[in-house]
Design a protein around this motif. Sequence first.
Motif, PDB file in Angstrom:
ATOM      1  N   GLN A 233       4.158   0.811   1.966  1.00  0.00           N
ATOM      2  CA  GLN A 233       4.344  -0.535   2.868  1.00  0.00           C
ATOM      3  C   GLN A 233       5.612  -1.233   2.388  1.00  0.00           C
ATOM      4  O   GLN A 233       5.207  -1.509   1.090  1.00  0.00           O
ATOM      5  CB  GLN A 233       3.092  -1.272   3.004  1.00  0.00           C
ATOM      6  CG  GLN A 233       2.083  -0.998   3.783  1.00  0.00           C
ATOM      7  CD  GLN A 233       2.468  -1.141   5.170  1.00  0.00           C
ATOM      8  OE1 GLN A 233       2.193  -2.195   5.854  1.00  0.00           O
ATOM      9  NE2 GLN A 233       2.740  -0.105   6.061  1.00  0.00           N
TER      10      GLN A 233
ATOM     11  N   TRP B 267      -3.988  -8.864  -3.978  1.00  0.00           N
ATOM     12  CA  TRP B 267      -3.427  -9.741  -2.956  1.00  0.00           C
ATOM     13  C   TRP B 267      -3.618 -11.258  -3.424  1.00  0.00           C
ATOM     14  O   TRP B 267      -2.970 -12.150  -2.934  1.00  0.00           O
ATOM     15  CB  TRP B 267      -4.366  -9.581  -1.697  1.00  0.00           C
ATOM     16  CG  TRP B 267      -3.726  -8.558  -0.906  1.00  0.00           C
ATOM     17  CD1 TRP B 267      -4.360  -7.338  -0.398  1.00  0.00           C
ATOM     18  CD2 TRP B 267      -2.390  -8.610  -0.059  1.00  0.00           C
ATOM     19  NE1 TRP B 267      -3.585  -6.701   0.198  1.00  0.00           N
ATOM     20  CE2 TRP B 267      -2.352  -7.394   0.624  1.00  0.00           C
ATOM     21  CE3 TRP B 267      -1.399  -9.219  -0.087  1.00  0.00           C
ATOM     22  CZ2 TRP B 267      -1.078  -6.886   1.138  1.00  0.00           C
ATOM     23  CZ3 TRP B 267      -0.112  -9.054   0.694  1.00  0.00           C
ATOM     24  CH2 TRP B 267      -0.059  -7.674   1.023  1.00  0.00           C
TER      25      TRP B 267
ATOM     26  N   ASP C  69       0.821  -1.248   0.062  1.00  0.00           N
ATOM     27  CA  ASP C  69      -0.227  -0.032   0.061  1.00  0.00           C
ATOM     28  C   ASP C  69       0.808   1.281   0.024  1.00  0.00           C
ATOM     29  O   ASP C  69       1.831   1.400   0.731  1.00  0.00           O
ATOM     30  CB  ASP C  69      -0.870   0.116   1.236  1.00  0.00           C
ATOM     31  CG  ASP C  69      -1.704  -1.203   1.475  1.00  0.00           C
ATOM     32  OD1 ASP C  69      -1.545  -2.154   0.809  1.00  0.00           O
ATOM     33  OD2 ASP C  69      -2.198  -1.245   2.604  1.00  0.00           O
TER      34      ASP C  69
ATOM     35  N   GLU D 291     -10.475  -2.735   4.517  1.00  0.00           N
ATOM     36  CA  GLU D 291      -9.209  -2.089   4.896  1.00  0.00           C
ATOM     37  C   GLU D 291      -9.253  -0.752   4.122  1.00  0.00           C
ATOM     38  O   GLU D 291      -9.770  -0.581   3.399  1.00  0.00           O
ATOM     39  CB  GLU D 291      -8.292  -2.947   4.239  1.00  0.00           C
ATOM     40  CG  GLU D 291      -8.079  -4.304   4.754  1.00  0.00           C
ATOM     41  CD  GLU D 291      -6.976  -5.386   4.174  1.00  0.00           C
ATOM     42  OE1 GLU D 291      -6.182  -6.031   5.235  1.00  0.00           O
ATOM     43  OE2 GLU D 291      -6.518  -5.183   2.948  1.00  0.00           O
TER      44      GLU D 291
ATOM     45  N   ARG E 160      -7.194  -1.177  11.859  1.00  0.00           N
ATOM     46  CA  ARG E 160      -6.347  -0.691  11.030  1.00  0.00           C
ATOM     47  C   ARG E 160      -6.603   0.334  10.058  1.00  0.00           C
ATOM     48  O   ARG E 160      -7.409   0.573   9.637  1.00  0.00           O
ATOM     49  CB  ARG E 160      -5.360  -1.854  10.479  1.00  0.00           C
ATOM     50  CG  ARG E 160      -6.255  -2.528   9.691  1.00  0.00           C
ATOM     51  CD  ARG E 160      -5.185  -4.008   8.896  1.00  0.00           C
ATOM     52  NE  ARG E 160      -5.715  -4.617   8.081  1.00  0.00           N
ATOM     53  CZ  ARG E 160      -6.367  -5.977   8.543  1.00  0.00           C
ATOM     54  NH1 ARG E 160      -6.436  -6.284   9.843  1.00  0.00           N
ATOM     55  NH2 ARG E 160      -6.972  -6.722   7.689  1.00  0.00           N
ATOM     56  N   ASP E 161      -5.428   0.845   9.477  1.00  0.00           N
ATOM     57  CA  ASP E 161      -5.179   1.904   8.269  1.00  0.00           C
ATOM     58  C   ASP E 161      -5.909   3.011   8.647  1.00  0.00           C
ATOM     59  O   ASP E 161      -6.863   3.519   7.853  1.00  0.00           O
ATOM     60  CB  ASP E 161      -5.901   1.024   7.154  1.00  0.00           C
ATOM     61  CG  ASP E 161      -5.371  -0.402   6.854  1.00  0.00           C
ATOM     62  OD1 ASP E 161      -4.185  -0.639   7.353  1.00  0.00           O
ATOM     63  OD2 ASP E 161      -5.914  -1.138   6.208  1.00  0.00           O
TER      64      ASP E 161
HETATM   65  C1  FRU Z   1      -3.874  -3.671   2.940  1.00  0.00           C
HETATM   66  C2  FRU Z   1      -3.162  -4.157   4.106  1.00  0.00           C
HETATM   67  C3  FRU Z   1      -3.633  -3.153   5.345  1.00  0.00           C
HETATM   68  C4  FRU Z   1      -2.337  -3.261   6.247  1.00  0.00           C
HETATM   69  C5  FRU Z   1      -1.224  -3.580   5.222  1.00  0.00           C
HETATM   70  C6  FRU Z   1      -0.263  -4.352   5.652  1.00  0.00           C
HETATM   71  O1  FRU Z   1      -3.085  -4.195   1.803  1.00  0.00           O
HETATM   72  O2  FRU Z   1      -3.460  -5.386   4.406  1.00  0.00           O
HETATM   73  O3  FRU Z   1      -4.648  -3.444   5.739  1.00  0.00           O
HETATM   74  O4  FRU Z   1      -2.438  -2.328   7.042  1.00  0.00           O
HETATM   75  O5  FRU Z   1      -1.806  -4.020   3.995  1.00  0.00           O
HETATM   76  O6  FRU Z   1       1.164  -4.584   4.818  1.00  0.00           O
END
Ligand code: FRU
Length: 490
Positions: free
Chosen positions: A40, A294, A24, A200, A147-148
């Motif tokens: 990320q 994913w 991300d 997410e 998260r996020d």
């Molecule tokens: C989305 C995700 C987020 C998380 C991150 C981890 O692609 O799964 O929810 O924060 O990637 O790398």
Amino acid sequence: AITYYQERYRPQYHFSPERNWMNDPNGLVYAHGLYHLFYQHNPLGDQWGHMSWGHAVSRDLVHWQHWPVALWETDEVMIFSGSAVLDVYNTSGLGTLDNPPLVAIYTGHYKTMEKQAQHLAYSLDRGRSWIPYAGNPVLDIGERDFRDPKVFWHAPEAQWIMVVALAAARKIQIYASKNLKEWTLRSTFGPAGAVEGVWECPDLFPLLVEGEPGSVRWVLKVDVNPGGPTGGSGSQYFIGYFDGSRFTPEEPVAVGQAHARWVDYGADFYAAITWFGAPGEDLYRLWVGWMNNWLYAHAIPTSPWRGQLSLARRVSLRRIGGRLHLVQAPVPSLSTLRQRYWAIENQPIVGEQRLAIQGKTLELIAAFVVGKARVVGLKVRVGEGEETVIGYEVATQRIFVDRKRSGLVAFHPKFATRKEAKLPLEEGKLRLRVFVDWSSVEVFAGEGQVVFTELIFPKPESEGVVMFAEGGEAHLVSLEAWELASGWKA
Ligand code: FRU
């Protein structure tokens, strides 16, 4: 001089890390004349792991410069996705009014506890170095899938708003804060729309409706994995109102894939967030997505990096056929990459016609009259046994992108696919804007209300462009094409 952008499949004008894994985009913030991009990143390998924030900056969202890793994982926590803000009033007290801090708000993923909580880090040197806040976590509700965080300044109440995902519950929570350190729950949204997979990377932002002065709507963007439009990960949006506490969709949205509105109909657009503080924010926002899925992200055949981003795009709201739509277009600065130019006008299309246009990095702008054709369109990255097809099926009013024969597809059983979406013609005309790179194709169709983002892995020699009409004659109104220069800077 750098040579790494010459590797097989290396994106020439899309962002990719020099080496190793990325997913991300994170912490997108505009400050001191620079667009910051964090992401990320596994600094130690080309598979997901050791999650940290990589860092790059740009003045125009086209030319990128790599900066050192901004936030490293620690023994206890991995640095998951999140956002960043420029705290101009120093509400956090982490800087001064003279030198306001840049503050990152991210998810700390606790390695040994089943927990995710929201953390801060800040920079007092314009983003060069980052200090984890000593009082972390700042928001901990003891949840495993929490998260996020995406944070923005809400001027009417002079406070910060955070949207954050309760991923497994398929809910978005909205929190408010005066200082980025203490957060109060205001409301919860969901489940709604696509809920097959976890929720997410939410974002929430206002936009003026184009051509309707004074008319504002809020967009809530929520990603889902799996259960996207093509299987795997995908991105949906809701249009509605935000009163400082609660998001209310304009039309009620039932639960179920069929009720989702998709940001992108391709397989490879995920985890987009908007830039904080970018110029021009009333009419459009700027965002960028992870150009991957994913389903097969770990298997894509690139080295020594794995993962890349979509083009940076302008996002706006427009009424089309009586209904509000999210509309996307690549950032205008991309046209600075335009080099060799071709133009074709006013030609009948019968069967397949190979064009003089050729290249691995191309922008194409085309308008067709469908005429008597059953299917009409373009093929790009055409070579021996290889083609990526962008076509329109007149009877069903559906546009499609077919990468079944786009090149290397066998690395994953779910990669060789054909995607489609409904797109009514505009007075019998089909308009396409297509961006081709060494390992991707992005299609903005119609007014940009239908977009496909797709990875492809063709042979370097596959450089051809073909226009085609099946089942009857169609007409090419115009086709402009440019070869695009590399966007990389040493
Ligand atoms: C989305 C995700 C987020 C998380 C991150 C981890 O692609 O799964 O929810 O924060 O990637 O790398």
